[in-house]
Design a protein around this motif. Sequence first.
Motif, short mmCIF file in Angstrom:
data_model
loop_
_atom_site.label_atom_id
_atom_site.label_comp_id
_atom_site.label_asym_id
_atom_site.label_seq_id
_atom_site.Cartn_x
_atom_site.Cartn_y
_atom_site.Cartn_z
N GLU A 9 0.83 -1.21 0.00
CA GLU A 9 0.00 0.00 0.00
C GLU A 9 0.87 1.25 0.00
O GLU A 9 0.60 2.21 -0.72
N VAL A 10 1.90 1.25 0.82
CA VAL A 10 2.80 2.41 0.88
C VAL A 10 3.54 2.57 -0.44
O VAL A 10 3.64 3.68 -0.97
N LEU A 11 4.04 1.48 -0.99
CA LEU A 11 4.74 1.57 -2.28
C LEU A 11 3.83 2.09 -3.38
O LEU A 11 4.25 2.89 -4.22
N SER A 12 2.59 1.68 -3.38
CA SER A 12 1.63 2.16 -4.38
C SER A 12 1.41 3.66 -4.22
O SER A 12 1.37 4.39 -5.21
N ALA A 13 1.24 4.11 -2.99
CA ALA A 13 1.01 5.53 -2.74
C ALA A 13 2.22 6.36 -3.17
O ALA A 13 2.08 7.43 -3.76
N VAL A 14 3.41 5.86 -2.88
CA VAL A 14 4.63 6.57 -3.25
C VAL A 14 4.79 6.59 -4.78
O VAL A 14 5.18 7.61 -5.35
N PRO A 18 3.75 12.58 -7.16
CA PRO A 18 4.83 13.30 -7.84
C PRO A 18 5.82 13.95 -6.85
O PRO A 18 6.80 14.56 -7.27
N ARG A 19 5.55 13.82 -5.56
CA ARG A 19 6.38 14.46 -4.53
C ARG A 19 6.45 13.54 -3.31
O ARG A 19 5.82 12.51 -3.28
N ARG A 20 7.21 13.98 -2.32
CA ARG A 20 7.26 13.22 -1.07
C ARG A 20 5.90 13.23 -0.40
O ARG A 20 5.21 14.25 -0.42
N LEU A 21 5.55 12.10 0.20
CA LEU A 21 4.29 12.04 0.92
C LEU A 21 4.44 12.65 2.30
O LEU A 21 5.49 12.52 2.93
N LEU A 26 0.92 9.22 4.39
CA LEU A 26 1.39 7.88 4.72
C LEU A 26 0.42 7.16 5.65
O LEU A 26 0.12 5.98 5.47
N ASP A 27 -0.07 7.89 6.64
CA ASP A 27 -1.07 7.31 7.55
C ASP A 27 -2.30 6.87 6.78
O ASP A 27 -2.85 5.79 7.02
N ASP A 28 -2.75 7.70 5.84
CA ASP A 28 -3.91 7.34 5.02
C ASP A 28 -3.64 6.08 4.20
O ASP A 28 -4.49 5.20 4.09
N ALA A 29 -2.44 5.97 3.63
CA ALA A 29 -2.08 4.80 2.83
C ALA A 29 -2.08 3.54 3.69
O ALA A 29 -2.42 2.45 3.22
N LEU A 30 -1.73 3.71 4.96
CA LEU A 30 -1.70 2.56 5.88
C LEU A 30 -3.03 2.32 6.57
O LEU A 30 -3.18 1.36 7.30
#
Length: 38
Positions: A9-14, A18-21, A26-30
């Motif tokens: 999930e984190v890798l997908s979000a990253v 186009p920028r640093r999360l 990151l909390d939302d992705a997790l």
Amino acid sequence: MDEIALYAEVLSAVAISPRRLTLDELDDALGLRTSASH
């Protein structure tokens, strides 16, 4: 297996960002929510 799913999930979000999360993103992705942040 749960840890692998969270990592994916984190890798997908990253990958789509186009920028640093931010920490909130990151909390939302997790799937994490705290009453103080939301």
